[in-house]
Design a protein around this motif. Structure first.
Motif, short mmCIF file in Angstrom:
data_model
loop_
_atom_site.label_atom_id
_atom_site.label_comp_id
_atom_site.label_asym_id
_atom_site.label_seq_id
_atom_site.Cartn_x
_atom_site.Cartn_y
_atom_site.Cartn_z
N GLY A 166 0.82 -1.21 0.00
CA GLY A 166 0.00 0.00 0.00
C GLY A 166 0.85 1.26 0.00
N VAL A 167 1.91 1.24 0.80
CA VAL A 167 2.82 2.38 0.86
C VAL A 167 3.57 2.54 -0.46
N ILE A 168 4.00 1.41 -1.05
CA ILE A 168 4.73 1.44 -2.32
C ILE A 168 3.86 2.02 -3.44
N VAL A 169 2.62 1.54 -3.54
CA VAL A 169 1.72 1.99 -4.61
C VAL A 169 1.38 3.46 -4.47
N SER A 170 1.28 3.96 -3.26
CA SER A 170 1.00 5.39 -3.07
C SER A 170 2.13 6.25 -3.64
N PHE A 171 3.37 5.79 -3.48
CA PHE A 171 4.51 6.50 -4.07
C PHE A 171 4.43 6.45 -5.59
N VAL A 172 4.04 5.29 -6.13
CA VAL A 172 3.92 5.13 -7.59
C VAL A 172 2.87 6.09 -8.15
N LEU A 173 1.73 6.19 -7.47
CA LEU A 173 0.64 7.04 -7.95
C LEU A 173 1.00 8.52 -7.91
N LYS A 174 1.71 8.94 -6.85
CA LYS A 174 2.01 10.37 -6.72
C LYS A 174 3.16 10.80 -7.61
N TYR A 175 4.21 9.98 -7.69
CA TYR A 175 5.42 10.40 -8.39
C TYR A 175 5.57 9.81 -9.78
N SER A 176 4.69 8.87 -10.15
CA SER A 176 4.74 8.32 -11.50
C SER A 176 3.34 8.34 -12.11
N GLY A 177 2.51 7.38 -11.76
CA GLY A 177 1.15 7.38 -12.29
C GLY A 177 0.58 5.99 -12.40
N ASN A 178 -0.66 5.92 -12.86
CA ASN A 178 -1.37 4.65 -12.94
C ASN A 178 -0.83 3.71 -14.00
N LEU A 179 -0.12 4.24 -15.01
CA LEU A 179 0.42 3.38 -16.05
C LEU A 179 1.46 2.42 -15.47
N VAL A 180 2.31 2.93 -14.58
CA VAL A 180 3.30 2.06 -13.93
C VAL A 180 2.59 1.07 -13.02
N ARG A 181 1.55 1.52 -12.35
CA ARG A 181 0.76 0.62 -11.50
C ARG A 181 0.13 -0.48 -12.34
N LEU A 182 -0.36 -0.15 -13.53
CA LEU A 182 -0.95 -1.16 -14.41
C LEU A 182 0.10 -2.17 -14.87
N LEU A 183 1.30 -1.68 -15.12
CA LEU A 183 2.39 -2.58 -15.52
C LEU A 183 2.69 -3.57 -14.39
N ILE A 184 2.70 -3.07 -13.15
CA ILE A 184 2.94 -3.94 -11.99
C ILE A 184 1.85 -5.00 -11.89
N LEU A 185 0.60 -4.57 -12.03
CA LEU A 185 -0.53 -5.50 -11.91
C LEU A 185 -0.47 -6.58 -12.98
N SER A 186 -0.08 -6.19 -14.19
CA SER A 186 -0.04 -7.15 -15.29
C SER A 186 1.09 -8.15 -15.12
N CYS A 187 2.24 -7.68 -14.67
CA CYS A 187 3.37 -8.59 -14.43
C CYS A 187 3.06 -9.56 -13.30
N ALA A 188 2.20 -9.14 -12.39
CA ALA A 188 1.84 -10.01 -11.27
C ALA A 188 1.08 -11.25 -11.74
N THR A 189 0.48 -11.17 -12.93
CA THR A 189 -0.22 -12.32 -13.49
C THR A 189 0.71 -13.50 -13.65
N VAL A 190 1.91 -13.22 -14.17
CA VAL A 190 2.90 -14.28 -14.39
C VAL A 190 3.29 -14.91 -13.06
N VAL A 191 3.48 -14.07 -12.05
CA VAL A 191 3.87 -14.56 -10.72
C VAL A 191 2.80 -15.49 -10.15
N THR A 192 1.54 -15.05 -10.21
CA THR A 192 0.45 -15.85 -9.65
C THR A 192 0.31 -17.19 -10.37
N THR A 193 0.38 -17.16 -11.69
CA THR A 193 0.25 -18.40 -12.46
C THR A 193 1.37 -19.37 -12.14
#
Length: 339
Positions: free
Chosen positions: A280-307
């Protein structure tokens, strides 16, 4: 200077990979927390409340440390300290909206696990990517390039493939037992194999989850970047305080009579709390200093990890349709980022 830049980049890569690992392991940890009957044993509002409390406790320590530094060094700049925490209601109200959305979604993700397996949920939850992009277009008025429109189309096909594949296999041959205090090896030895499964209710809940996730992310980025000079720690304190309040209310309305607050907790539950608080703390930094696009990239890469983790731990059986959807995910993400 070069060394500093390289060190800074390595730190960013490390934080990115850590967030990917945490996102990817979330639903896996929830499934490890299930009892021998395949039921989640803990109260989801209780776990989310403890997660929010952990965030506030950590940020409080950070702010107190900064406050001491200001006093001891007699600095004039007191930004990022307790003295700068807004006290007026108007400054706090904007954080109420994302707190409600995050609280609802954090509890919903636990409930969804009753209707699907970890890998199917993680792949279908990538619909957050096009949903968030559309919300960007509507709320932030950003145009979507043709490359990104193509990426959205591919991501839609990914969702259709995985949904069709999973709906065809509604039953499981076995499930992870995940007994309290048992080792992973002991739990795995008690199952045969896990098949993909997804009910219609599960699919609808995932769609709701994706919409709320996108809306919460976009709105949080808007209010955080609108107050650029305000310390991110102070903004997080405001956000997570509301989160604690709403989840406390949620616990009171859902707790079973006679059950303790920590009923059903295990070592996996504690790990969920710790990892989600950190993320939660990490994502808040991503949203303020980068944006949702980087957050989306993180979420998508997590698919590989879960599988990958689900295949190793749960013996998850994946069919051809699933693999086709998973393979289409990568060019879709490439076009989305390229656009």
């Amino acid at each position: 200077m070069v060394g500093f830049v390289q060190s800074d980049r390595l730190c960013l890569v490390g934080v990115f990979l850590l967030s990917v690992a945490i996102y990817g392991s979330h639903v896996v940890l929830i499934n490890l927390s299930k009892d021998k009957h395949g039921q989640v044993t803990f109260n989801s509002a209780s776990v989310v409340l403890m997660t929010e409390f952990s965030k506030v406790a950590y940020l409080t320590e950070v702010l107190w440390t900064q406050e001491k530094a200001v006093v001891s060094l007699r600095r004039k700049d007191s930004s990022g300290t307790w003295s700068q925490l807004p006290v007026d209601v108007i400054s706090w109200l904007p954080f109420c909206v994302p707190a409600v959305l995050y609280s609802f979604n954090n509890n919903l993700v636990v409930y969804i696990q009753h209707y699907t397996d970890p890998a199917t949920f993680q792949v279908l939850s990538n619909m957050r990517v096009p949903v968030t992009a559309l919300l960007y277009r509507l709320l932030i008025k950003r145009k979507i390039s043709r490359r990104r429109q193509a990426a959205l189309l591919l991501l839609t096909i990914v969702g259709v493939c995985c949904s069709y594949s999973a709906i065809q296999t509604k039953t499981r041959e076995g499930d992870l037992v995940g007994k309290d205090g048992a080792d992973v090896g002991d739990a795995i030895s008690q199952r045969e194999s896990m098949q993909q499964h997804l009910s219609v209710v599960g699919l609808l809940l995932i769609l709701v989850y994706c919409f709320i996730s996108g809306l919460a992310g976009v709105y949080t980025e808007l209010i955080m970047k609108k107050r650029v000079k305000t310390s991110i720690h102070l903004q997080n304190i405001q956000l997570y305080t509301f989160g604690m309040a709403f989840n406390l209310l949620g616990y009171w309305t859902t707790a079973e009579t006679g059950a303790s607050f920590f009923s059903g907790y295990s070592k996996w539950t504690i790990l969920i709390i710790v990892t989600q608080a950190a993320n939660g703390v990490i994502v808040s930094f991503v949203l303020k200093y980068s944006g949702n696009l980087v957050r989306l990239l993180i979420l998508s890469c997590a698919t590989v990890v879960t599988t990958f983790v689900s295949h190793i731990l749960f013996g998850l059986s994946l069919n051809l349709s699933f693999y086709c959807g998973l393979l289409l995910l990568f060019p879709a993400l490439f076009l989305f980022e390229l656009g």
